[in-house]
Scaffold this motif. Structure first.
Motif, PDB file in Angstrom:
ATOM      1  N   ARG A  94       0.860  -1.199   0.000  1.00  0.00           N
ATOM      2  CA  ARG A  94       0.000   0.000   0.000  1.00  0.00           C
ATOM      3  C   ARG A  94       0.891   1.241   0.000  1.00  0.00           C
ATOM      4  O   ARG A  94       2.104   1.156   0.183  1.00  0.00           O
ATOM      5  CB  ARG A  94      -0.883   0.024   1.246  1.00  0.00           C
ATOM      6  N   THR A  95       0.227   2.382  -0.106  1.00  0.00           N
ATOM      7  CA  THR A  95       0.989   3.639  -0.099  1.00  0.00           C
ATOM      8  C   THR A  95       0.774   4.366   1.223  1.00  0.00           C
ATOM      9  O   THR A  95      -0.346   4.414   1.730  1.00  0.00           O
ATOM     10  CB  THR A  95       0.534   4.529  -1.268  1.00  0.00           C
ATOM     11  N   ALA A  96       1.858   4.914   1.758  1.00  0.00           N
ATOM     12  CA  ALA A  96       1.749   5.809   2.915  1.00  0.00           C
ATOM     13  C   ALA A  96       1.924   7.225   2.385  1.00  0.00           C
ATOM     14  O   ALA A  96       2.903   7.524   1.694  1.00  0.00           O
ATOM     15  CB  ALA A  96       2.825   5.492   3.940  1.00  0.00           C
ATOM     16  N   TRP A  97       0.962   8.085   2.705  1.00  0.00           N
ATOM     17  CA  TRP A  97       0.989   9.486   2.265  1.00  0.00           C
ATOM     18  C   TRP A  97       1.485  10.354   3.414  1.00  0.00           C
ATOM     19  O   TRP A  97       0.917  10.331   4.511  1.00  0.00           O
ATOM     20  CB  TRP A  97      -0.415   9.917   1.841  1.00  0.00           C
ATOM     21  N   LEU A  98       2.539  11.093   3.134  1.00  0.00           N
ATOM     22  CA  LEU A  98       3.150  11.942   4.170  1.00  0.00           C
ATOM     23  C   LEU A  98       3.023  13.404   3.781  1.00  0.00           C
ATOM     24  O   LEU A  98       3.119  13.743   2.590  1.00  0.00           O
ATOM     25  CB  LEU A  98       4.640  11.596   4.311  1.00  0.00           C
ATOM     26  N   SER A  99       2.864  14.259   4.787  1.00  0.00           N
ATOM     27  CA  SER A  99       2.769  15.689   4.469  1.00  0.00           C
ATOM     28  C   SER A  99       4.111  16.179   3.924  1.00  0.00           C
ATOM     29  O   SER A  99       5.167  15.650   4.308  1.00  0.00           O
ATOM     30  CB  SER A  99       2.386  16.489   5.719  1.00  0.00           C
ATOM     31  N   ARG A 131       4.428   8.325  -0.659  1.00  0.00           N
ATOM     32  CA  ARG A 131       4.172   9.518  -1.487  1.00  0.00           C
ATOM     33  C   ARG A 131       3.872  10.690  -0.562  1.00  0.00           C
ATOM     34  O   ARG A 131       3.591  10.500   0.622  1.00  0.00           O
ATOM     35  CB  ARG A 131       2.993   9.274  -2.440  1.00  0.00           C
ATOM     36  N   GLU A 132       3.918  11.881  -1.128  1.00  0.00           N
ATOM     37  CA  GLU A 132       3.672  13.069  -0.305  1.00  0.00           C
ATOM     38  C   GLU A 132       2.381  13.754  -0.717  1.00  0.00           C
ATOM     39  O   GLU A 132       2.004  13.705  -1.887  1.00  0.00           O
ATOM     40  CB  GLU A 132       4.825  14.054  -0.490  1.00  0.00           C
ATOM     41  N   ALA A 174      -4.690  16.384  -3.259  1.00  0.00           N
ATOM     42  CA  ALA A 174      -3.747  15.245  -3.229  1.00  0.00           C
ATOM     43  C   ALA A 174      -4.376  14.048  -2.519  1.00  0.00           C
ATOM     44  O   ALA A 174      -4.195  12.901  -2.939  1.00  0.00           O
ATOM     45  CB  ALA A 174      -2.457  15.665  -2.531  1.00  0.00           C
ATOM     46  N   LEU A 175      -5.132  14.332  -1.445  1.00  0.00           N
ATOM     47  CA  LEU A 175      -5.710  13.219  -0.671  1.00  0.00           C
ATOM     48  C   LEU A 175      -6.772  12.464  -1.471  1.00  0.00           C
ATOM     49  O   LEU A 175      -7.086  11.310  -1.168  1.00  0.00           O
ATOM     50  CB  LEU A 175      -6.290  13.727   0.651  1.00  0.00           C
ATOM     51  N   GLN A 176      -7.315  13.128  -2.510  1.00  0.00           N
ATOM     52  CA  GLN A 176      -8.268  12.433  -3.392  1.00  0.00           C
ATOM     53  C   GLN A 176      -7.598  11.251  -4.088  1.00  0.00           C
ATOM     54  O   GLN A 176      -8.254  10.324  -4.546  1.00  0.00           O
ATOM     55  CB  GLN A 176      -8.807  13.390  -4.469  1.00  0.00           C
ATOM     56  N   GLN A 177      -6.270  11.317  -4.191  1.00  0.00           N
ATOM     57  CA  GLN A 177      -5.564  10.248  -4.925  1.00  0.00           C
ATOM     58  C   GLN A 177      -5.261   9.032  -4.049  1.00  0.00           C
ATOM     59  O   GLN A 177      -4.851   7.996  -4.560  1.00  0.00           O
ATOM     60  CB  GLN A 177      -4.238  10.787  -5.454  1.00  0.00           C
ATOM     61  N   ALA A 225      -2.392   4.507   3.901  1.00  0.00           N
ATOM     62  CA  ALA A 225      -2.285   5.207   5.190  1.00  0.00           C
ATOM     63  C   ALA A 225      -1.984   6.670   4.908  1.00  0.00           C
ATOM     64  O   ALA A 225      -1.097   6.974   4.104  1.00  0.00           O
ATOM     65  CB  ALA A 225      -1.161   4.604   6.011  1.00  0.00           C
ATOM     66  N   VAL A 226      -2.713   7.572   5.545  1.00  0.00           N
ATOM     67  CA  VAL A 226      -2.413   9.005   5.415  1.00  0.00           C
ATOM     68  C   VAL A 226      -1.936   9.494   6.779  1.00  0.00           C
ATOM     69  O   VAL A 226      -2.696   9.469   7.758  1.00  0.00           O
ATOM     70  CB  VAL A 226      -3.645   9.799   4.929  1.00  0.00           C
ATOM     71  N   VAL A 227      -0.687   9.870   6.841  1.00  0.00           N
ATOM     72  CA  VAL A 227      -0.082  10.243   8.127  1.00  0.00           C
ATOM     73  C   VAL A 227      -0.316  11.740   8.376  1.00  0.00           C
ATOM     74  O   VAL A 227       0.041  12.580   7.540  1.00  0.00           O
ATOM     75  CB  VAL A 227       1.431   9.922   8.129  1.00  0.00           C
ATOM     76  N   LEU A 228      -0.911  12.029   9.516  1.00  0.00           N
ATOM     77  CA  LEU A 228      -1.256  13.412   9.882  1.00  0.00           C
ATOM     78  C   LEU A 228      -0.626  13.732  11.230  1.00  0.00           C
ATOM     79  O   LEU A 228      -0.365  12.824  12.020  1.00  0.00           O
ATOM     80  CB  LEU A 228      -2.780  13.538   9.989  1.00  0.00           C
ATOM     81  N   HIS A 229      -0.411  15.007  11.488  1.00  0.00           N
ATOM     82  CA  HIS A 229       0.163  15.403  12.778  1.00  0.00           C
ATOM     83  C   HIS A 229      -0.972  15.985  13.619  1.00  0.00           C
ATOM     84  O   HIS A 229      -1.618  16.947  13.199  1.00  0.00           O
ATOM     85  CB  HIS A 229       1.242  16.473  12.584  1.00  0.00           C
ATOM     86  N   ALA A 230      -1.179  15.430  14.818  1.00  0.00           N
ATOM     87  CA  ALA A 230      -2.290  15.898  15.657  1.00  0.00           C
ATOM     88  C   ALA A 230      -2.191  17.394  15.925  1.00  0.00           C
ATOM     89  O   ALA A 230      -3.179  18.104  15.997  1.00  0.00           O
ATOM     90  CB  ALA A 230      -2.296  15.140  16.971  1.00  0.00           C
TER      91      ALA A 230
END
Ligand code: LMR
Length: 401
Positions: free
Chosen positions: A120-125, A144-145, A164-167, A173-178
């Motif tokens: 899978r892909t992990a999406w990072l800011s 990916r970013e 970008a998040l639409q992709q 996994a979409v990594v977010l900072h609280a």
């Protein structure tokens, strides 16, 4: 086999700076790299609440037998209550103790890979904490970013981020900072979190929230607001919690992964997979630090003491921001440094480039990450003028690259 000849691994972009700083003989050297709290004297003291909890723990401890793989269930309950309060929604939450935020993220990545399948892909800011990439890559994710920080405005580029998040695809996994976004100090609004949950629900990807700085932006409750907002939406998600910063338990490796699922039975099944992942990564968690955290969270007096200590660290951060912004404005009045006051948490994303950072390190023994991130509490009354004079000189003499 005999070992082939290998090149040394590249230095870690953050912890490697501390090693280089330690080896630097210059008496004026300053470490603005790693995100470690320091008081006005440049010390990183053990918090009194931690000392008290630890002393009581050592006195009462009768065994060093293994902890359960997920840690003491009370630890999990206390961590969940810290973020969500004693609410009904917590029924769909399970917590596994982990060695620091990094351990929690790695267990989370393994859990997703086990359940959603490898590759899978992990999406990072863009940008993010550099270790995110390594953690998810190690669990077999493509990385990916997504667009995040807009340098020109010093804010979040929401339009580009949501585009970008639409992709992101189901199982990604979409990594977010609280909060206290690392490295930019620029955070999302509550409305953004609700929109993120809606997109995640619609598209089937999983928010993975890195909560390493709770209490450094606002109170713990205020900083946990995005986590409450996500819980209310009904979305599934993970939270990687760290007590390194807000309890100063850096070397004791105290963290947790909270698994939020549609219902208690699903959360319980996911927890069993997280336990299986932890078993092969490190078998079971260190107990000493988590027991300290558990005591602080579970004891009214210790909790109040800790709350005051976190507030004092937050005040020190605010004062450091104020003096940094002021000292740069005096030296470089043509530039607007007010963003330093607006950014939240431990870091200031200064806009200095890699060339500036290298010059400051080589010429002035001032260490910051190559993206111009500064740990604002690395600044003390003793080094502030030296650092700001040097930054002014760097900006006037070094070509940005
Ligand atoms: C940082 O960003 O400096 C901290 O999170 C420490 C680390 O482990 O990188």
């Amino acid at each position: 086999m005999s070992w082939p000849s290998v090149q040394p691994a590249p230095a870690d972009p953050i912890l490697g700076l501390t090693e280089a700083w330690r080896a630097d003989p210059n008496p004026r050297k300053v470490n603005l790299g790693v995100g470690v709290f320091q008081d006005e004297h440049g010390r990183t003291p053990v918090l009194p609440s931690v000392k008290a909890a630890e002393t009581a723990l050592v006195a009462a401890e009768t065994t060093k037998n293994y902890w359960p793989i997920a840690g003491d269930p009370e630890y999990g309950r206390r961590v969940a209550e810290m973020m969500w309060g004693d609410v009904e929604g917590v029924a769909r939450v399970r917590v596994i103790c982990a060695p620091g935020g990094t351990g929690a993220l790695r267990v989370g990545a393994e859990l997703i890979a086990t359940v959603a399948g490898r590759g899978r892909t992990a999406w990072l800011s863009r940008p993010t904490w550099p270790n995110h990439r390594g953690i998810f890559a190690a669990a077999g994710f493509a990385v990916r970013e997504y667009a995040y920080y807009e340098a020109a405005r010093g804010g979040v580029d929401r339009e580009a981020m949501f585009a970008a998040l639409q992709q992101a695809r189901p199982g990604d996994a979409v990594v977010l900072h609280a909060g206290c976004h690392n490295p930019t100090g620029t955070d999302l609004e509550l409305e953004d979190w609700r929109r993120i949950a809606a997109v995640a629900l619609d598209q089937g990807w999983l928010p993975v929230v890195d909560a390493a700085y709770l209490g450094f932006g606002g109170t713990i409750e205020e900083d946990a607001a995005p986590l409450r907002a996500l819980l209310e939406t009904g979305v599934d998600f993970l939270v990687a919690v760290s007590f390194s910063k807000n309890m100063g338990l850096y070397r004791d490796r105290v963290g947790a992964l909270a698994i939020v699922a549609r219902d208690a039975a699903t959360a319980e099944a996911l927890l069993s997979h997280a336990r299986a992942a932890a078993r092969v990564l490190y078998s079971n968690p260190p107990a000493h630090g988590p027991q300290i955290a558990m005591r602080i969270l579970g004891d009214r007096l210790l909790r109040e003491m800790w709350t005051r200590e976190v507030a004092a660290m937050r005040e020190r951060l605010a004062r450091a921001r104020e003096s940094f912004a002021e000292a740069l404005t005096v030296r470089l009045p043509d530039r607007d440094w007010s963003f330093i006051r607006r950014q939240r948490g431990m870091f200031s994303y200064t806009g200095l480039t890699r060339a500036h950072a290298e010059w400051l390190r080589e010429q002035r023994s001032i260490y910051m990450t190559g993206d111009g991130r500064v740990n604002v509490v690395g600044l003390t009354p003793v080094n502030l003028d030296y650092v700001c004079d040097s930054i002014a000189e760097a900006l006037q003499t070094v070509r940005p690259s």
